[in-house]
Design a protein around this motif. Structure first.
Motif, mmCIF file in Angstrom:
data_model
loop_
_atom_site.group_PDB
_atom_site.id
_atom_site.type_symbol
_atom_site.label_atom_id
_atom_site.label_comp_id
_atom_site.label_asym_id
_atom_site.label_seq_id
_atom_site.Cartn_x
_atom_site.Cartn_y
_atom_site.Cartn_z
ATOM 1 N N GLU A 160 0.841 -1.213 0.000
ATOM 2 C CA GLU A 160 0.000 0.000 0.000
ATOM 3 C C GLU A 160 0.868 1.252 0.000
ATOM 4 O O GLU A 160 0.554 2.240 -0.672
ATOM 5 N N ILE A 161 1.959 1.205 0.752
ATOM 6 C CA ILE A 161 2.872 2.349 0.805
ATOM 7 C C ILE A 161 3.502 2.577 -0.562
ATOM 8 O O ILE A 161 3.586 3.714 -1.047
ATOM 9 N N VAL A 162 3.930 1.503 -1.203
ATOM 10 C CA VAL A 162 4.518 1.616 -2.543
ATOM 11 C C VAL A 162 3.508 2.224 -3.506
ATOM 12 O O VAL A 162 3.847 3.119 -4.298
ATOM 13 N N ALA A 163 2.269 1.750 -3.441
ATOM 14 C CA ALA A 163 1.249 2.269 -4.340
ATOM 15 C C ALA A 163 0.997 3.757 -4.113
ATOM 16 O O ALA A 163 0.842 4.527 -5.070
ATOM 17 N N LEU A 176 13.068 7.629 -3.750
ATOM 18 C CA LEU A 176 12.879 6.809 -2.554
ATOM 19 C C LEU A 176 12.620 5.353 -2.943
ATOM 20 O O LEU A 176 13.211 4.433 -2.370
ATOM 21 N N LEU A 177 11.758 5.153 -3.928
ATOM 22 C CA LEU A 177 11.421 3.795 -4.355
ATOM 23 C C LEU A 177 12.643 3.077 -4.920
ATOM 24 O O LEU A 177 12.871 1.898 -4.634
ATOM 25 N N GLU A 178 13.416 3.794 -5.704
ATOM 26 C CA GLU A 178 14.604 3.181 -6.296
ATOM 27 C C GLU A 178 15.631 2.819 -5.231
ATOM 28 O O GLU A 178 16.222 1.735 -5.268
ATOM 29 N N THR A 179 15.840 3.720 -4.297
ATOM 30 C CA THR A 179 16.806 3.457 -3.227
ATOM 31 C C THR A 179 16.356 2.293 -2.363
ATOM 32 O O THR A 179 17.156 1.417 -1.999
ATOM 33 N N ARG A 184 16.838 -4.280 -1.098
ATOM 34 C CA ARG A 184 16.065 -5.494 -0.829
ATOM 35 C C ARG A 184 16.477 -6.646 -1.739
ATOM 36 O O ARG A 184 16.981 -6.423 -2.841
ATOM 37 N N PRO A 185 16.239 -7.884 -1.308
ATOM 38 C CA PRO A 185 16.548 -9.040 -2.163
ATOM 39 C C PRO A 185 15.732 -9.001 -3.456
ATOM 40 O O PRO A 185 14.595 -8.502 -3.479
ATOM 41 N N ALA A 186 16.301 -9.531 -4.505
ATOM 42 C CA ALA A 186 15.629 -9.507 -5.816
ATOM 43 C C ALA A 186 14.306 -10.256 -5.801
ATOM 44 O O ALA A 186 13.412 -9.969 -6.619
ATOM 45 N N THR A 187 14.155 -11.213 -4.900
ATOM 46 C CA THR A 187 12.933 -12.014 -4.855
ATOM 47 C C THR A 187 11.811 -11.372 -4.032
ATOM 48 O O THR A 187 10.704 -11.903 -3.975
ATOM 49 N N ASP A 188 12.099 -10.246 -3.417
ATOM 50 C CA ASP A 188 11.117 -9.580 -2.538
ATOM 51 C C ASP A 188 9.998 -8.965 -3.382
ATOM 52 O O ASP A 188 10.251 -8.092 -4.215
ATOM 53 N N PRO A 189 8.740 -9.381 -3.170
ATOM 54 C CA PRO A 189 7.633 -8.808 -3.938
ATOM 55 C C PRO A 189 7.491 -7.297 -3.743
ATOM 56 O O PRO A 189 7.069 -6.590 -4.670
ATOM 57 N N VAL A 190 7.833 -6.803 -2.563
ATOM 58 C CA VAL A 190 7.740 -5.365 -2.321
ATOM 59 C C VAL A 190 8.801 -4.635 -3.141
ATOM 60 O O VAL A 190 8.541 -3.552 -3.679
ATOM 61 N N GLU A 195 10.093 -1.216 -7.828
ATOM 62 C CA GLU A 195 10.758 -1.011 -9.116
ATOM 63 C C GLU A 195 9.745 -0.651 -10.197
ATOM 64 O O GLU A 195 9.984 0.257 -11.012
ATOM 65 N N SER A 196 8.617 -1.333 -10.205
ATOM 66 C CA SER A 196 7.580 -1.048 -11.204
ATOM 67 C C SER A 196 7.004 0.346 -11.019
ATOM 68 O O SER A 196 6.799 1.080 -11.996
#
Length: 203
Positions: A160-163, A176-179, A184-190, A195-196
């Motif tokens: 929700e925060i990402v959105a 902020l999102l890029e940093t 985070r690990p590449a497998t992290d859904p968040v 990234e998206s």
């Protein structure tokens, strides 16, 4: 532990401010809950320096009622005491103080924002996100990063925060999102969601 009672008794008989501060500092180092009652009394001392040390010592001693005592100090006349109380509530994990921390943040205690970030539960996330766009991003950014980085906070809440950051569509939000994603690990859904969202802002 045996040193606590004599120190408390001596402080109650009266001491010059400098010596009283030394006693409080010593009680903080000893970290015994039995010091709690004296430290609670010191939150009403006329000197801000004494109140500040009492706030810091209360957190170290983990005395019963520490969360309530520190919450009362969020409205202290000293900005330094208010800031310390907010920080220590975060240190203690005092979720019972969350409403008071929101009020303190609204009243200009920035440290309350970081305490909220450390304590927020899923039901508190909506309240935090409501501040985005109304509070300067320089203040909100660190709060949101702290929440995003908390693995203990539900994944749904972090998404929700990402959105919400994606909706901001600002250069600050993108940075902020890029940093965050890079940390985070590449497998992290968040991470993938971050990234998206950053990529959409860049378009």
């Amino acid at each position: 532990a045996r040193a606590v009672a004599p120190l408390v008794a001596r402080a109650r008989r009266g001491l010059p401010p400098a010596m009283l501060e030394q006693v409080i500092d010593t009680l903080a180092v000893l970290g015994q809950p039995d010091a709690g009652p004296l430290l609670f009394e010191m939150l009403s001392h006329r000197r801000a320096s004494v109140r500040l040390r009492a706030v810091q010592a209360i957190a170290s001693c983990h005395a019963r009622g520490a969360d309530r005592a520190l919450t009362s100090s969020l409205s202290d006349s000293s900005a330094e005491v208010r800031a310390a109380a907010a920080t220590r509530l975060g240190d203690l994990g005092a979720t019972t103080a969350i409403d008071s921390l929101f009020l303190a943040f609204d009243r200009g205690v920035p440290e309350a924002g970081m305490a909220i970030a450390r304590l927020a539960r899923p039901e508190d996330v909506t309240r935090v996100l409501a501040l985005v766009g109304h509070v300067p991003f320089s203040q909100m950014g660190p709060i949101l990063v702290e929440m995003l980085s908390r693995d203990a906070l539900a994944q749904r809440s972090r998404l929700e925060i990402v959105a919400r950051l994606g909706e901001q569509a600002s250069a600050e939000a993108r940075g902020l999102l890029e940093t965050f994603a890079q940390s985070r690990p590449a497998t992290d859904p968040v991470r993938r969601a971050a990234e998206s969202a950053a990529a959409r802002i860049a378009q």
